[in-house]
Design an enzyme around this catalytic site. Structure first.
Site, PDB file in Angstrom:
ATOM      1  N   HIS A 264     -17.314 -30.993  80.479  1.00 12.71           N
ATOM      2  CA  HIS A 264     -16.244 -30.130  80.979  1.00 12.71           C
ATOM      3  C   HIS A 264     -16.444 -29.878  82.472  1.00 12.71           C
ATOM      4  O   HIS A 264     -17.172 -28.965  82.848  1.00 12.71           O
ATOM      5  CB  HIS A 264     -16.260 -28.786  80.239  1.00 12.71           C
ATOM      6  CG  HIS A 264     -15.771 -28.883  78.839  1.00 12.71           C
ATOM      7  ND1 HIS A 264     -14.438 -28.762  78.516  1.00 12.71           N
ATOM      8  CD2 HIS A 264     -16.419 -29.107  77.676  1.00 12.71           C
ATOM      9  CE1 HIS A 264     -14.297 -28.903  77.203  1.00 12.71           C
ATOM     10  NE2 HIS A 264     -15.479 -29.118  76.679  1.00 12.71           N
TER      11      HIS A 264
ATOM     12  N   CYS B 127     -13.123 -33.985  77.301  1.00 11.61           N
ATOM     13  CA  CYS B 127     -13.733 -33.678  75.995  1.00 11.61           C
ATOM     14  C   CYS B 127     -12.942 -34.360  74.865  1.00 11.61           C
ATOM     15  O   CYS B 127     -12.879 -35.573  74.809  1.00 11.61           O
ATOM     16  CB  CYS B 127     -13.832 -32.168  75.808  1.00 11.61           C
ATOM     17  SG  CYS B 127     -14.962 -31.693  74.483  1.00 11.61           S
TER      18      CYS B 127
ATOM     19  N   GLU C  35     -14.539 -28.458  84.447  1.00 11.04           N
ATOM     20  CA  GLU C  35     -14.027 -27.123  84.786  1.00 11.04           C
ATOM     21  C   GLU C  35     -15.023 -26.019  84.487  1.00 11.04           C
ATOM     22  O   GLU C  35     -14.841 -24.885  84.909  1.00 11.04           O
ATOM     23  CB  GLU C  35     -12.694 -26.879  84.052  1.00 11.04           C
ATOM     24  CG  GLU C  35     -12.788 -26.533  82.570  1.00 11.04           C
ATOM     25  CD  GLU C  35     -12.973 -27.736  81.639  1.00 11.04           C
ATOM     26  OE1 GLU C  35     -13.295 -28.838  82.122  1.00 11.04           O
ATOM     27  OE2 GLU C  35     -12.816 -27.549  80.408  1.00 11.04           O
TER      28      GLU C  35
END
Lengths: 251, 193
Positions: free
Chosen positions: B175, B77, B177
């Protein structure tokens, strides 16, 4: 294309989910982590945890829940309820929350929106607005809808956008709990007036209501609780139906 | 494997740590140059505002260290955006690893882009076993323009670079994650580089 989001909302009290939840094959339906994982596996795009008994004493319990959710759930989640300070938001984000939702505290002290946006970025600041339509005019209500104000919905929404809100979660009190559909006319007006995403909340009863809020209501996301908790609308089925209606969703 | 997450005060590091933990890997949070240099893999996270993040990097001398790292580095990001030449956010000069600029989305679309969008034209081992047009989670108001180093593309008003790679440096605008099991696969791929 950016997809429309389906967002289950879990009410939390003392670190446990409240209100009935009726899931097949779920050993502990009161554990927010178990439920959150289940929703993530079903294809929920995001989750909202609303701490309905948010007090200073309970803050530790909520933070503990936030960590456990972040540990095990691999989709974004928002935490709301009783949040009124930069320090509190800092703690929630550090423990793994992706966004926070503020409501009454923003009305009481609008500068809070600026402070949070400046410190943490607009992307993690959701402003929740509960409003009720009275004689063709929408008025903002506080404290879970119990306290009326003379603040007008559209003016308030515009103001929080200017102050740095990254998203608006609009709950129509006239529709909430009715299962008769979302407040699409007002949602569409918000969506056209503002340049940040709008989450529709209040009124979901069937699949068509979701279709309508994405098409007529121009909503970017739709939040619901009971229709998901009781398995009335399974998320995979909902998303397939939305796709059939040419609504972009993540399958 | 020694996996270090660069700690310079940027938020949401916990999610990244937990994502690696779910894959079975412990991570070390550090701003110590020796520790970062000694890592097998380095994660460069970032959430927040570009100019203040860049200030924090400069204060700790990490702005000089990062571009000279030799092991695989993954910017996520804002981390990826700071690895570019320049970003319009706070008119900030970046680390200059990726030869491209970061601009703000036009107001023809809602800003920030928030939610799940697809990544296409995938061109890197980072995307091994990831199918074209897979959904990833994105939250951002600024985007990287295409360059030779584009390894994934996304449409939001315009077509932009949602991932970049230059030698050992990788960056994702999305993202991983927070992008479900497919995002986890990308993190796993990074560990296997």
């Amino acid at each position: 294309m950016l997809t429309k989001r389906i967002v289950p909302c879990l009410d939390i009290k003392n670190g446990r989910t409240v209100k009935g939840v009726n899931f097949v094959d779920l050993r502990d339906a009161g554990d927010p982590v178990v439920l959150a994982k289940q929703y993530a596996d079903q294809g929920a795009d995001e989750l909202v945890f609303l701490d309905i008994a948010a007090t200073l004493e309970n803050r530790g319990t909520t933070l503990d829940m936030v960590v456990r959710v972040a540990e095990q759930v691999n989709i974004p989640f928002t935490v709301g309820g009783g949040i009124s300070s930069v320090e509190h938001v800092d703690a929630l984000l550090k423990n793994g929350a992706d966004k926070v939702s503020i409501n009454s505290s923003a009305v009481k002290r609008p500068e809070l929106v600026n402070e949070l946006a400046d410190k943490f970025g607009s992307q993690c600041v959701v402003v929740a607005i509960d409003a009720k339509e009275i004689d063709a005019e929408w008025f903002v209500h506080l404290a879970g809808g119990t306290i009326p104000t003379d603040i007008k919905l559209f003016e308030w929404a515009k103001e929080v956008e200017k102050r740095g809100a990254g998203e608006i979660l609009f709950t129509s009190m006239n529709h909430d709990g009715t299962k008769n559909g979302f407040a699409n006319k007002s949602l569409a007006k918000l969506s056209e007036m503002l340049n940040i995403p709008i989450i529709a909340s209040g009124g979901a009863g069937n699949v068509q209501h979701f279709v309508d809020t994405f098409k007529e209501g121009k909503s970017d996301a739709a939040l619901a609780a009971s229709v998901f908790h009781f398995g009335e609308i399974p998320i995979p089925k909902l998303k397939k139906e939305l796709k059939k209606h040419n609504i972009e969703v993540r399958l | 494997m020694k996996l270090v997450i660069i700690d310079y005060g940027a938020g949401n590091i916990k999610s990244i740590q937990f994502a690696f933990k779910r894959l079975g890997y412990d991570t070390l949070l550090s701003n110590d140059p020796e520790e970062i240099k000694a890592a097998d893999k380095v994660i460069f996270p970032g959430v927040g505002e570009a100019s203040s993040a860049m200030e924090m990097l400069k204060e700790s001398g990490l702005d000089k260290l990062i571009p000279n790292l030799k092991q695989p580095v993954l910017g996520i990001c804002l981390g990826m955006q700071l690895m570019c030449l320049h970003t319009e956010e706070g008119n900030t000069i970046g680390l200059g690893i990726f030869q491209t600029n970061v601009k703000r989305f036009s107001d023809d679309v809602k800003v920030p882009q928030m939610g799940w969008n697809v990544i296409k034209d995938l061109k890197s081992d980072l995307f091994k076993d990831i199918k074209e047009s897979e959904y990833m989670y994105l939250v951002h108001s600024y985007y990287a323009e295409h360059c030779n180093e584009t390894i994934a593309k996304t449409d939001y008003g315009i077509n932009y670079a949602s991932a970049l790679q230059h030698e050992n440096f990788y960056g994702t605008q999305f993202h991983p994650e927070k992008s479900g099991s497919k995002g986890a696969k990308i993190l796993e791929n990074f560990l296997n580089l």
